[in-house]
Enzyme design. Structure first.
Site: not given
Length: 299
Positions: A197, A202, A217, A220
């Protein structure tokens, strides 16, 4: 003049597929990305070496590649079948479900099939649900359902097409039966992203700012792995064969370096949980549970 509403019934059952593969190094890299230290997840010669059960969640990003990838990746584009709903500004990872149907091999090449199962009006957008299976000629290994929230989606009918896997799960009033704290690294995403990913949100501070975040961030799906680790450690003795399924909803973003507190309530073979960021006392994962295979489940 009102535009003709898009009939979304036509998308229900629409399928797309791609080829995915992984090897032992991929399993170890993923385990490190979610913070595993237990040898059976990070050392190929350890007795009982196995995939951490949530590993398949990255295969839709990774495809068959062993290198870094663009975002969205070729595998994502090939298996992508999100309906083109009018007004959509962005898609957010809303809900996830993953169920192990047959123990994961330690390596191999598989077919990933994605099927649209539902399109539902939700607030200022729509929840689109896809069912994904990972299989080969012998078995279907995993069934996953992802719910993507399309911000701004409007002018479609019916407002509820197909089925939904979404559930509202309340945690009990009582104090949790177990609590597990996990301190994430400020650089957690630097490792986790290598499992497939490669969204710049990120890792790239400038890109994060463009997306209205102060800084990059946590993925998730990395939080999903961390919470699954916590529950499996406390109630499954770190034994991947004890893991049957996980279901959760992402409530708020997490910043790398924050402390994730997984609060658990055991109800039979189901462990209800929520994840709270300790530093700001905010719930970041809710509507969540993990089902464990009880000792009796072995045939």
């Amino acid at each position: 003049k009102k535009l003709m509403a898009l009939n979304v019934n036509q998308y229900i059952g629409q399928e797309a597929s791609t080829t995915v593969s992984y090897n032992k190094k991929d399993l170890i890299l993923y385990a490190l990305g979610i913070g595993c230290t237990e040898l059976p997840f990070v050392y190929e010669n350890a007795p009982g070496f196995a995939a951490f059960p949530t590993y398949p969640i990255v295969l839709g990003f990774k495809g068959t590649s062993n290198d870094v990838l663009s975002f969205p990746s070729p595998a994502m584009q090939e298996s992508m079948n999100t309906p083109p709903l009018p007004g959509t500004k962005v898609g957010l990872d809303g809900e996830r479900f993953l169920e192990i149907l047959h123990p994961l091999p330690k390596e191999g090449t598989f077919k990933l099939t994605s099927k649209v199962i539902g399109v539902h009006k939700r607030g200022k957008g729509a929840l689109v649900e896809n069912e994904v299976t990972i299989s080969d000629d012998k078995h279907t290994y995993v069934r996953m359902v992802s719910g993507v929230f399309l911000v701004g989606a409007k002018n479609f009918e019916p407002e509820n097409a197909g089925t939904t896997n979404s559930e509202n799960i309340k945690v009990p009033e009582r104090e949790p039966d177990a609590v597990e704290e996990t301190v994430t690294s400020p650089f957690q995403t630097h490792v986790y992203r290598l499992s497939g990913d490669y969204n710049p949100l990120h890792i790239d501070p400038r890109f994060a700012k463009m997306m209205n975040f102060q800084k990059p961030i946590l993925h998730g799906l990395c939080s999903l792995g961390i919470a699954s680790r916590a529950v499996l450690k406390v109630y499954g003795n770190n034994d991947p064969s004890q893991f049957k399924s996980v279901k959760l909803r992402f409530a708020k973003p997490v910043l790398p370096g924050e402390t994730l507190v997984t609060r658990m309530w055991k109800e039979g073979n189901k462990v209800l949980f929520e994840v709270v960021v300790k530093e700001r006392n905010e719930v970041v994962v809710n509507n969540a549970y993990i089902v464990l295979n009880g000792p009796k489940a072995s045939l």
